[in-house]
Enzyme design. Structure first.
Site, PDB file in Angstrom:
ATOM      1  N   ASN A 166      23.357 -17.243   3.084  1.00  0.00           N
ATOM      2  CA  ASN A 166      24.544 -16.410   3.281  1.00  0.00           C
ATOM      3  C   ASN A 166      24.999 -16.427   4.735  1.00  0.00           C
ATOM      4  OD1 ASN A 166      25.448 -15.166   0.741  1.00  0.00           O
ATOM      5  ND2 ASN A 166      23.364 -14.356   0.655  1.00  0.00           N
ATOM      6  N   MET A 220      14.820  -8.367   4.571  1.00  0.00           N
ATOM      7  CA  MET A 220      13.836  -7.743   3.701  1.00  0.00           C
ATOM      8  C   MET A 220      13.079  -6.603   4.379  1.00  0.00           C
ATOM      9  SD  MET A 220      14.685  -9.556   1.212  1.00  0.00           S
ATOM     10  CE  MET A 220      13.524  -9.182  -0.077  1.00  0.00           C
ATOM     11  N   HIS A 251      24.236  -8.084  -2.283  1.00  0.00           N
ATOM     12  CA  HIS A 251      23.192  -7.865  -3.301  1.00  0.00           C
ATOM     13  C   HIS A 251      23.485  -8.750  -4.509  1.00  0.00           C
ATOM     14  CE1 HIS A 251      19.986  -5.741  -5.371  1.00  0.00           C
ATOM     15  NE2 HIS A 251      20.766  -5.701  -6.439  1.00  0.00           N
TER      16      HIS A 251
END
Length: 208
Positions: free
Chosen positions: A14, A91, A110
């Site tokens: 991303n 994370m 998400h």
């Protein structure tokens, strides 16, 4: 110039989507000021270096406790005077203090259509595993503002992706990235950069 900070823990696909969108002119008048990771072996670091983007490794285990880690992270990001912080596969669960330090300036990608398969315990392949176990025919991805509750902030943009009968967690993950995540994350950044949205009663509204 609109300054973006990207927080990432892994491969950085991303991040690459944002880099490509800046390089090809889809996102204009913006730059990635810094890429921050909690993993010294994150491939995202190489992606950043390939594009002459400053990187910073701030590891949780380098500090006596989580609060000291977050304080260091907050101080570093404030020093960069960022307009937007993007969580792109980061994370680490961030506290209310962190979120309030950059209120309405943090977004997250998400890999599901929130509120489905979101919140505590749903990350990475676990999301796609849940989708397949439930027998869903449609999944997708969501970009949302970050609040103190996991995956509960105002939704900016979503995109649906069909689930195939022969999908595995890995094939579904790849297709969600290709058909949704890598498209809507740059689009969401553009909406924010160009002041095309506002938050009203915890709902994102488009500004014409």
């Amino acid at each position: 110039m609109f300054k973006i900070g990207v927080l990432v823990s892994g491969n950085g696909t991303n991040l690459q989507a944002i880099i490509d969108s800046i390089n090809n002119g889809f996102i204009k008048n913006a730059r990635i000021e810094t890429v921050v990771t909690n993993k010294e072996d994150a491939f995202a670091l190489q992606r950043a270096k390939n594009n002459n983007i400053e990187t910073k490794i701030i590891k949780v285990k380098s500090f006596e406790n989580k609060q000291l880690y977050e304080d260091a992270l907050i101080d570093y990001l404030k020093e960069k005077e960022l307009d937007l912080i993007v969580l792109a596969g980061f994370m680490v669960i961030l506290s209310e203090k962190f979120v309030n330090s950059f209120k309405n300036k943090i977004i997250n990608i998400h890999p599901s259509l929130i509120p489905a398969f979101s919140g505590e315990g749903y990350y990475g392949l676990k999301v796609h595993e849940g989708v397949l176990k439930r027998g869903c025919k449609i999944t997708g991805a969501t970009v949302h503002f970050v609040t103190e509750e996991a995956d509960d902030g105002p939704i900016i943009i979503q995109k649906a992706v069909s689930v195939k009968d022969d999908d595995t967690e890995e094939t579904l993950q790849q297709r969600v990235m290709e058909e949704a995540e890598w498209l809507i994350l740059p689009e969401a950044i553009n909406l924010i950069l160009n002041k095309k949205i506002k938050i009203v009663d915890n709902i994102v509204r488009r500004i014409c």
